[in-house]
Scaffold this active site. Sequence first.
Site, PDB file in Angstrom:
ATOM      1  N   ARG A 140     -34.927   8.731 -15.603  1.00  0.00           N
ATOM      2  CA  ARG A 140     -34.875  10.102 -16.119  1.00  0.00           C
ATOM      3  C   ARG A 140     -33.490  10.722 -16.116  1.00  0.00           C
ATOM      4  O   ARG A 140     -33.111  11.412 -17.051  1.00  0.00           O
ATOM      5  CB  ARG A 140     -35.761  10.986 -15.245  1.00  0.00           C
ATOM      6  CG  ARG A 140     -37.159  10.829 -15.632  1.00  0.00           C
ATOM      7  CD  ARG A 140     -38.050  11.765 -14.915  1.00  0.00           C
ATOM      8  NE  ARG A 140     -39.388  11.385 -15.348  1.00  0.00           N
ATOM      9  CZ  ARG A 140     -40.489  11.797 -14.804  1.00  0.00           C
ATOM     10  NH1 ARG A 140     -40.442  12.628 -13.795  1.00  0.00           N
ATOM     11  NH2 ARG A 140     -41.650  11.404 -15.257  1.00  0.00           N
TER      12      ARG A 140
ATOM     13  N   ARG B 126     -36.436  10.432  -8.507  1.00  0.00           N
ATOM     14  CA  ARG B 126     -37.837  10.010  -8.369  1.00  0.00           C
ATOM     15  C   ARG B 126     -38.243   9.060  -9.485  1.00  0.00           C
ATOM     16  O   ARG B 126     -37.950   9.298 -10.659  1.00  0.00           O
ATOM     17  CB  ARG B 126     -38.715  11.257  -8.425  1.00  0.00           C
ATOM     18  CG  ARG B 126     -40.187  10.985  -8.439  1.00  0.00           C
ATOM     19  CD  ARG B 126     -40.939  12.281  -8.615  1.00  0.00           C
ATOM     20  NE  ARG B 126     -40.891  12.749  -9.979  1.00  0.00           N
ATOM     21  CZ  ARG B 126     -41.963  12.932 -10.759  1.00  0.00           C
ATOM     22  NH1 ARG B 126     -43.171  12.693 -10.287  1.00  0.00           N
ATOM     23  NH2 ARG B 126     -41.839  13.370 -11.977  1.00  0.00           N
TER      24      ARG B 126
ATOM     25  N   HIS C  26     -36.405  16.744 -16.268  1.00  0.00           N
ATOM     26  CA  HIS C  26     -37.153  15.889 -17.193  1.00  0.00           C
ATOM     27  C   HIS C  26     -36.429  15.913 -18.519  1.00  0.00           C
ATOM     28  O   HIS C  26     -36.011  16.975 -18.979  1.00  0.00           O
ATOM     29  CB  HIS C  26     -38.593  16.385 -17.351  1.00  0.00           C
ATOM     30  CG  HIS C  26     -39.500  15.325 -17.894  1.00  0.00           C
ATOM     31  ND1 HIS C  26     -39.437  14.910 -19.197  1.00  0.00           N
ATOM     32  CD2 HIS C  26     -40.455  14.577 -17.303  1.00  0.00           C
ATOM     33  CE1 HIS C  26     -40.331  13.940 -19.379  1.00  0.00           C
ATOM     34  NE2 HIS C  26     -40.962  13.721 -18.243  1.00  0.00           N
TER      35      HIS C  26
ATOM     36  N   GLU D  82     -44.496   3.462 -17.890  1.00  0.00           N
ATOM     37  CA  GLU D  82     -43.542   4.573 -17.844  1.00  0.00           C
ATOM     38  C   GLU D  82     -42.153   4.048 -17.521  1.00  0.00           C
ATOM     39  O   GLU D  82     -41.988   2.905 -17.077  1.00  0.00           O
ATOM     40  CB  GLU D  82     -43.987   5.631 -16.830  1.00  0.00           C
ATOM     41  CG  GLU D  82     -45.140   6.455 -17.376  1.00  0.00           C
ATOM     42  CD  GLU D  82     -45.386   7.760 -16.641  1.00  0.00           C
ATOM     43  OE1 GLU D  82     -44.843   7.943 -15.537  1.00  0.00           O
ATOM     44  OE2 GLU D  82     -46.123   8.589 -17.178  1.00  0.00           O
TER      45      GLU D  82
ATOM     46  N   HIS E 117     -37.632  19.760 -13.378  1.00  0.00           N
ATOM     47  CA  HIS E 117     -38.993  19.216 -13.339  1.00  0.00           C
ATOM     48  C   HIS E 117     -39.507  18.956 -11.929  1.00  0.00           C
ATOM     49  O   HIS E 117     -40.632  19.286 -11.603  1.00  0.00           O
ATOM     50  CB  HIS E 117     -38.996  17.914 -14.134  1.00  0.00           C
ATOM     51  CG  HIS E 117     -40.346  17.277 -14.258  1.00  0.00           C
ATOM     52  ND1 HIS E 117     -41.410  17.936 -14.814  1.00  0.00           N
ATOM     53  CD2 HIS E 117     -40.803  16.047 -13.900  1.00  0.00           C
ATOM     54  CE1 HIS E 117     -42.481  17.141 -14.813  1.00  0.00           C
ATOM     55  NE2 HIS E 117     -42.145  15.997 -14.237  1.00  0.00           N
TER      56      HIS E 117
HETATM   57  C1  LIG Z   1     -45.779  19.499 -16.259  1.00  0.00           C
HETATM   58  C2  LIG Z   1     -45.759  18.541 -15.101  1.00  0.00           C
HETATM   59  C3  LIG Z   1     -46.147  17.218 -15.283  1.00  0.00           C
HETATM   60  C4  LIG Z   1     -46.130  16.329 -14.217  1.00  0.00           C
HETATM   61  N1  LIG Z   1     -46.580  15.044 -14.414  1.00  0.00           N
HETATM   62  C5  LIG Z   1     -46.665  14.211 -13.351  1.00  0.00           C
HETATM   63  C6  LIG Z   1     -47.249  12.916 -13.485  1.00  0.00           C
HETATM   64  O1  LIG Z   1     -47.696  12.532 -14.562  1.00  0.00           O
HETATM   65  N2  LIG Z   1     -47.323  12.127 -12.392  1.00  0.00           N
HETATM   66  C7  LIG Z   1     -46.861  12.521 -11.169  1.00  0.00           C
HETATM   67  O2  LIG Z   1     -46.951  11.758 -10.198  1.00  0.00           O
HETATM   68  N3  LIG Z   1     -46.316  13.748 -11.014  1.00  0.00           N
HETATM   69  C8  LIG Z   1     -46.219  14.594 -12.065  1.00  0.00           C
HETATM   70  N4  LIG Z   1     -45.689  15.846 -11.893  1.00  0.00           N
HETATM   71  C9  LIG Z   1     -45.281  16.262 -10.544  1.00  0.00           C
HETATM   72  C10 LIG Z   1     -46.521  16.554  -9.730  1.00  0.00           C
HETATM   73  O3  LIG Z   1     -47.464  17.234 -10.524  1.00  0.00           O
HETATM   74  C11 LIG Z   1     -46.200  17.406  -8.515  1.00  0.00           C
HETATM   75  O4  LIG Z   1     -45.098  16.906  -7.839  1.00  0.00           O
HETATM   76  C12 LIG Z   1     -47.382  17.402  -7.546  1.00  0.00           C
HETATM   77  O5  LIG Z   1     -48.545  17.767  -8.225  1.00  0.00           O
HETATM   78  C13 LIG Z   1     -47.111  18.343  -6.391  1.00  0.00           C
HETATM   79  O6  LIG Z   1     -48.285  18.435  -5.636  1.00  0.00           O
HETATM   80  P1  LIG Z   1     -48.302  19.352  -4.349  1.00  0.00           P
HETATM   81  O7  LIG Z   1     -49.660  19.247  -3.791  1.00  0.00           O
HETATM   82  O8  LIG Z   1     -47.154  19.044  -3.490  1.00  0.00           O
HETATM   83  O9  LIG Z   1     -48.019  20.841  -4.918  1.00  0.00           O
HETATM   84  P2  LIG Z   1     -48.769  21.678  -6.038  1.00  0.00           P
HETATM   85  O10 LIG Z   1     -49.734  20.877  -6.787  1.00  0.00           O
HETATM   86  O11 LIG Z   1     -47.723  22.394  -6.803  1.00  0.00           O
HETATM   87  O12 LIG Z   1     -49.570  22.754  -5.177  1.00  0.00           O
HETATM   88  C14 LIG Z   1     -48.888  23.800  -4.528  1.00  0.00           C
HETATM   89  C15 LIG Z   1     -49.908  24.753  -3.949  1.00  0.00           C
HETATM   90  O13 LIG Z   1     -49.255  25.694  -3.103  1.00  0.00           O
HETATM   91  C16 LIG Z   1     -49.674  27.006  -3.444  1.00  0.00           C
HETATM   92  N5  LIG Z   1     -48.618  27.944  -3.014  1.00  0.00           N
HETATM   93  C17 LIG Z   1     -47.323  27.988  -3.375  1.00  0.00           C
HETATM   94  N6  LIG Z   1     -46.683  28.959  -2.707  1.00  0.00           N
HETATM   95  C18 LIG Z   1     -47.604  29.545  -1.898  1.00  0.00           C
HETATM   96  C19 LIG Z   1     -47.577  30.608  -0.952  1.00  0.00           C
HETATM   97  N7  LIG Z   1     -46.454  31.299  -0.667  1.00  0.00           N
HETATM   98  N8  LIG Z   1     -48.721  30.938  -0.315  1.00  0.00           N
HETATM   99  C20 LIG Z   1     -49.883  30.283  -0.578  1.00  0.00           C
HETATM  100  N9  LIG Z   1     -49.975  29.266  -1.457  1.00  0.00           N
HETATM  101  C21 LIG Z   1     -48.838  28.906  -2.096  1.00  0.00           C
HETATM  102  C22 LIG Z   1     -49.923  26.929  -4.927  1.00  0.00           C
HETATM  103  O14 LIG Z   1     -50.694  28.001  -5.377  1.00  0.00           O
HETATM  104  C23 LIG Z   1     -50.639  25.581  -4.990  1.00  0.00           C
HETATM  105  O15 LIG Z   1     -51.976  25.721  -4.581  1.00  0.00           O
HETATM  106  C24 LIG Z   1     -45.697  16.761 -12.943  1.00  0.00           C
HETATM  107  C25 LIG Z   1     -45.299  18.083 -12.770  1.00  0.00           C
HETATM  108  C26 LIG Z   1     -45.333  18.977 -13.828  1.00  0.00           C
HETATM  109  C27 LIG Z   1     -44.913  20.397 -13.610  1.00  0.00           C
END
Ligand SMILES: Cc1cc2nc3c(=O)[nH]c(=O)nc-3n(C[C@H](O)[C@H](O)[C@H](O)COP(=O)(O)OP(=O)(O)OC[C@H]3O[C@@H](n4cnc5c(N)ncnc54)[C@H](O)[C@@H]3O)c2cc1C
Length: 550
Positions: free
Chosen positions: A308, A405, A261, A133, A370
């Site tokens: 990016r 990032r 992105h 990447e 993103h």
């Molecule tokens: C399309 C896309 C592709 C990506 N590709 C990559 C990749 O290839 N590699 C990489 O490292 N990163 C990638 N990312 C970034 C990465 O996916 C995220 O940064 C990471 O998954 C965030 O994880 P998290 O556990 O912090 O939050 P999330 O996985 O977003 O989880 C958040 C949680 O909080 C809950 N929530 C939110 N608000 C509330 C509330 N008020 N009350 C109760 N629950 C709530 C949601 O329902 C969810 O369960 C990508 C992101 C996107 C959108």
Amino acid sequence: MICVFVTLWFKLFRKIFLAETDVLIIGCGIAGATAALRLARDSKRRIAVITRAPEARESNTRYAQGGIIGRGPGDSADLLFNDIVAAGAGVTLPKAARILADEGPPLLNEILEKTAGVIFDHEASGEPLWGQEAAHSRRRILHVGDLTGMAIAERLISTLRNFDNINIQTDATAVDLITFPHHSRDPLDNYRPISCHGAYVFNRSQKTVHRHLANTTILATGGLGRIYRNTTNPVGARGDGLAMAHRAGARIANAEYIQFHPTALAAPGAEGLLISEAVRGEGGVLLTPDLKPFMHKYSPEWKDLAPRDVVARAIHHEMEACGFSYVLLDLASHMEAEKIRTRFPFIYNECLKVGLDISREPVPVVPAAHYFCGGVLVDEWSRSSIENLYAVGEISCTGVHGANRLASTSLLEGLVWGNRAAIDIERTLGSTGPPPKFEDVPPWDESNLSAEPDPALIQGDMQTIQNIMWHYVGLVRSADRLSRAIRELRHLWNEIETFYRTTKLSDGLIGLRNAVEVALIVAQAAQHNRQSRGCHYRTDAVEVEGDRLI
Ligand SMILES: Cc1cc2nc3c(=O)[nH]c(=O)nc-3n(C[C@H](O)[C@H](O)[C@H](O)COP(=O)(O)OP(=O)(O)OC[C@H]3O[C@@H](n4cnc5c(N)ncnc54)[C@H](O)[C@@H]3O)c2cc1C
């Protein structure tokens, strides 16, 4: 008889309106799920994981495509550290980058592969198929086709379900953190540090708010891409955790650094579909609509694999200067069609649904919001500035990402700091004392609210926020744009606050209130930072010499 009835009623009341637990985890993407997994190893510990989504796996994690960083051939923790720091444009905290580079890849093996059973793409010999990447000096990205996040989310959630001491509650939206002194009935709490004791939680099916008390609370609510008109993020990414932490008085850092992105699909019906960076990693080239490559003009060294922010701004510049409404991404000329279909099945199929065949033709793309590089400031153990409140994953600011990032570091960061939060909680849980009693925390009061939330108002206000953020706090910023954004957002904030104070709760209303709050946080941080750096770019930036503004 009356006594039995009263006891039963009281039990029912407690069940609906009150909950108590050792650790409350708000969000179950990779960061929240990882913390839960480690904490659950002590079967006496009670862990509640709540998510606003109807399905536990729904999160940003689920949509991650490109992959997660492992230790590739010829790779080392030092090389990874250097790449993270280089991408961070001088704002990455070295201590945090070192933790990620040292602990990340072994932890991926231990938690995702061994404990959760995620199987990454590999050769018949078992050797992983390492992906490349942008801005990575080695091939080191592990993936499961282009559905890496889906595989991780599903395996983590089904592993959590094996533990009796983890209670996963879906359709449960946290409204606000319960913090003292804000929610305390004891006036003397004003003299103590701010401490967190759980959250008020809205049950979306019952439409009620209950007090969920906890010794320790972990915010794992993910990012805020949805405050922008063009975004790759799903609907739940509206910055709820950041807004809650901000209202509670937590320290927030680096909020101006929103990563755009470069390549989201620009086709009606599939707007915002991410075309993973791995597509350029596998040879994809950006072209103007008249089929001319352009990245060599902006980054002679990295070309299409430049960081990016460089690629996103290059696209933005080409679009603005030449009046294009999109640019093209051409993989078909650089990879065999069959290989494209095998390596990127999700992207291939989603493009086909809107009449585009990425294995035969270039596809139209635009930049889109993103990733949120800033967040609730935490230390190396995920501790926020509020007692008993941790923040992990995209909602937190560990310092790893600095001003920009490095691709595929966010899943790994969620894993490492989710695990670290759990380690610290294991060390301290016994010493934090019991949570307050229910009598000490006022119940949610909706007694004077009669108006039902009007979805048209919620949607209209949300679109206004998204447009303001896209035009004035987007890829290219200036003092004029930012002050216009702040004026308009302040006006909207007042309107929404009045709406919120007079209307019955809904998940949409909670999200709207949070969205305007975090939009203001981002816009104000962008206004205060007069330097262009990483993904914060200003046309009127001040120059910096050493540490002096000139
Ligand atoms: C399309 C896309 C592709 C990506 N590709 C990559 C990749 O290839 N590699 C990489 O490292 N990163 C990638 N990312 C970034 C990465 O996916 C995220 O940064 C990471 O998954 C965030 O994880 P998290 O556990 O912090 O939050 P999330 O996985 O977003 O989880 C958040 C949680 O909080 C809950 N929530 C939110 N608000 C509330 C509330 N008020 N009350 C109760 N629950 C709530 C949601 O329902 C969810 O369960 C990508 C992101 C996107 C959108």
